[in-house]
Design a protein around this motif. Structure first.
Motif, PDB file in Angstrom:
ATOM      1  N   THR A 100       1.943  -4.222   4.129  1.00  0.00           N
ATOM      2  CA  THR A 100       3.226  -3.573   3.909  1.00  0.00           C
ATOM      3  C   THR A 100       2.959  -2.210   3.298  1.00  0.00           C
ATOM      4  N   PHE A 101       3.430  -1.160   3.980  1.00  0.00           N
ATOM      5  CA  PHE A 101       3.248   0.201   3.494  1.00  0.00           C
ATOM      6  C   PHE A 101       4.519   0.665   2.787  1.00  0.00           C
ATOM      7  N   MET A 102       4.336   1.474   1.761  1.00  0.00           N
ATOM      8  CA  MET A 102       5.436   2.076   1.022  1.00  0.00           C
ATOM      9  C   MET A 102       5.275   3.591   1.107  1.00  0.00           C
ATOM     10  N   PRO A 103       5.839   4.231   2.142  1.00  0.00           N
ATOM     11  CA  PRO A 103       5.715   5.689   2.270  1.00  0.00           C
ATOM     12  C   PRO A 103       6.587   6.407   1.235  1.00  0.00           C
ATOM     13  N   LEU A 104       5.973   7.273   0.456  1.00  0.00           N
ATOM     14  CA  LEU A 104       6.685   7.965  -0.615  1.00  0.00           C
ATOM     15  C   LEU A 104       7.841   8.819  -0.105  1.00  0.00           C
TER      16      LEU A 104
ATOM     17  N   VAL B 221       0.855  -1.191   0.000  1.00  0.00           N
ATOM     18  CA  VAL B 221       0.000   0.000   0.000  1.00  0.00           C
ATOM     19  C   VAL B 221       0.890   1.239   0.000  1.00  0.00           C
ATOM     20  N   VAL B 222       0.730   2.079  -1.018  1.00  0.00           N
ATOM     21  CA  VAL B 222       1.509   3.305  -1.137  1.00  0.00           C
ATOM     22  C   VAL B 222       0.804   4.411  -0.361  1.00  0.00           C
ATOM     23  N   VAL B 223       1.548   5.069   0.530  1.00  0.00           N
ATOM     24  CA  VAL B 223       1.017   6.188   1.315  1.00  0.00           C
ATOM     25  C   VAL B 223       1.960   7.374   1.163  1.00  0.00           C
ATOM     26  N   ASP B 224       1.501   8.554   1.542  1.00  0.00           N
ATOM     27  CA  ASP B 224       2.309   9.760   1.352  1.00  0.00           C
ATOM     28  C   ASP B 224       3.521   9.831   2.273  1.00  0.00           C
ATOM     29  N   THR B 225       3.365   9.499   3.549  1.00  0.00           N
ATOM     30  CA  THR B 225       4.479   9.618   4.493  1.00  0.00           C
ATOM     31  C   THR B 225       4.524   8.426   5.435  1.00  0.00           C
ATOM     32  N   ASP B 226       5.647   8.284   6.122  1.00  0.00           N
ATOM     33  CA  ASP B 226       5.768   7.222   7.111  1.00  0.00           C
ATOM     34  C   ASP B 226       4.866   7.503   8.305  1.00  0.00           C
ATOM     35  N   GLU B 227       4.544   8.768   8.536  1.00  0.00           N
ATOM     36  CA  GLU B 227       3.612   9.122   9.605  1.00  0.00           C
ATOM     37  C   GLU B 227       2.211   8.554   9.303  1.00  0.00           C
TER      38      GLU B 227
ATOM     39  N   ARG C 253       9.962   8.068   2.040  1.00  0.00           N
ATOM     40  CA  ARG C 253      11.107   7.213   2.384  1.00  0.00           C
ATOM     41  C   ARG C 253      11.680   6.472   1.174  1.00  0.00           C
ATOM     42  N   LEU C 254      10.955   6.476   0.061  1.00  0.00           N
ATOM     43  CA  LEU C 254      11.421   5.751  -1.118  1.00  0.00           C
ATOM     44  C   LEU C 254      12.462   6.581  -1.863  1.00  0.00           C
ATOM     45  N   ARG C 255      13.540   5.945  -2.254  1.00  0.00           N
ATOM     46  CA  ARG C 255      14.604   6.604  -3.006  1.00  0.00           C
ATOM     47  C   ARG C 255      14.833   5.816  -4.297  1.00  0.00           C
ATOM     48  N   PRO C 256      14.640   6.469  -5.433  1.00  0.00           N
ATOM     49  CA  PRO C 256      14.854   5.743  -6.697  1.00  0.00           C
ATOM     50  C   PRO C 256      16.317   5.346  -6.857  1.00  0.00           C
ATOM     51  N   GLN C 257      16.512   4.188  -7.396  1.00  0.00           N
ATOM     52  CA  GLN C 257      17.861   3.701  -7.659  1.00  0.00           C
ATOM     53  C   GLN C 257      18.241   4.073  -9.084  1.00  0.00           C
ATOM     54  N   ASP C 258      19.526   4.008  -9.368  1.00  0.00           N
ATOM     55  CA  ASP C 258      19.953   4.197 -10.751  1.00  0.00           C
ATOM     56  C   ASP C 258      19.322   3.117 -11.602  1.00  0.00           C
ATOM     57  N   GLY C 259      19.031   3.467 -12.828  1.00  0.00           N
ATOM     58  CA  GLY C 259      18.377   2.512 -13.720  1.00  0.00           C
ATOM     59  C   GLY C 259      19.183   1.240 -13.882  1.00  0.00           C
ATOM     60  N   PRO C 260      18.499   0.110 -13.936  1.00  0.00           N
ATOM     61  CA  PRO C 260      19.202  -1.168 -14.111  1.00  0.00           C
ATOM     62  C   PRO C 260      19.797  -1.287 -15.508  1.00  0.00           C
TER      63      PRO C 260
END
Length: 79
Positions: free
Chosen positions: A48-52, A24-30, A54-61
């Motif tokens: 499982t939450f995915m707070p935006l 589940v994607v949410v805006d913040t960890d709060e 806290r997410l850090r994009p990785q370099d492209g594969p």
């Protein structure tokens, strides 16, 4: 429903993403913490939450340079 994909790729996407499709994607960890607290109080299972924030994009594969390979991410449609 954060993305769409052509029907002919459904099985490949479901297989590659597996259980991550149910995160589940949410805006913040709060927000995630508040929702988790509510779920725990209601004894409503696990998520499982995915707070935006806290997410850090990785370099492209690096994809193989082959005519037989289709990077699945290029087949996904999203905003």
């Amino acid at each position: 429903e954060l993305f769409d994909v052509d029907e002919k790729f459904f099985t490949a996407v479901e297989t590659a993403a597996a259980n991550q499709l149910f995160h589940v994607v949410v805006d913040t960890d709060e927000t995630a913490a508040r929702m988790l607290k509510e779920l725990q109080q209601a004894n409503a299972g696990r998520v499982t939450f995915m707070p935006l924030n806290r997410l850090r994009p990785q370099d492209g594969p690096q994809y193989p340079d082959s005519e037989d390979v289709i990077p699945m991410v290029k087949k996904l449609k999203f905003e």
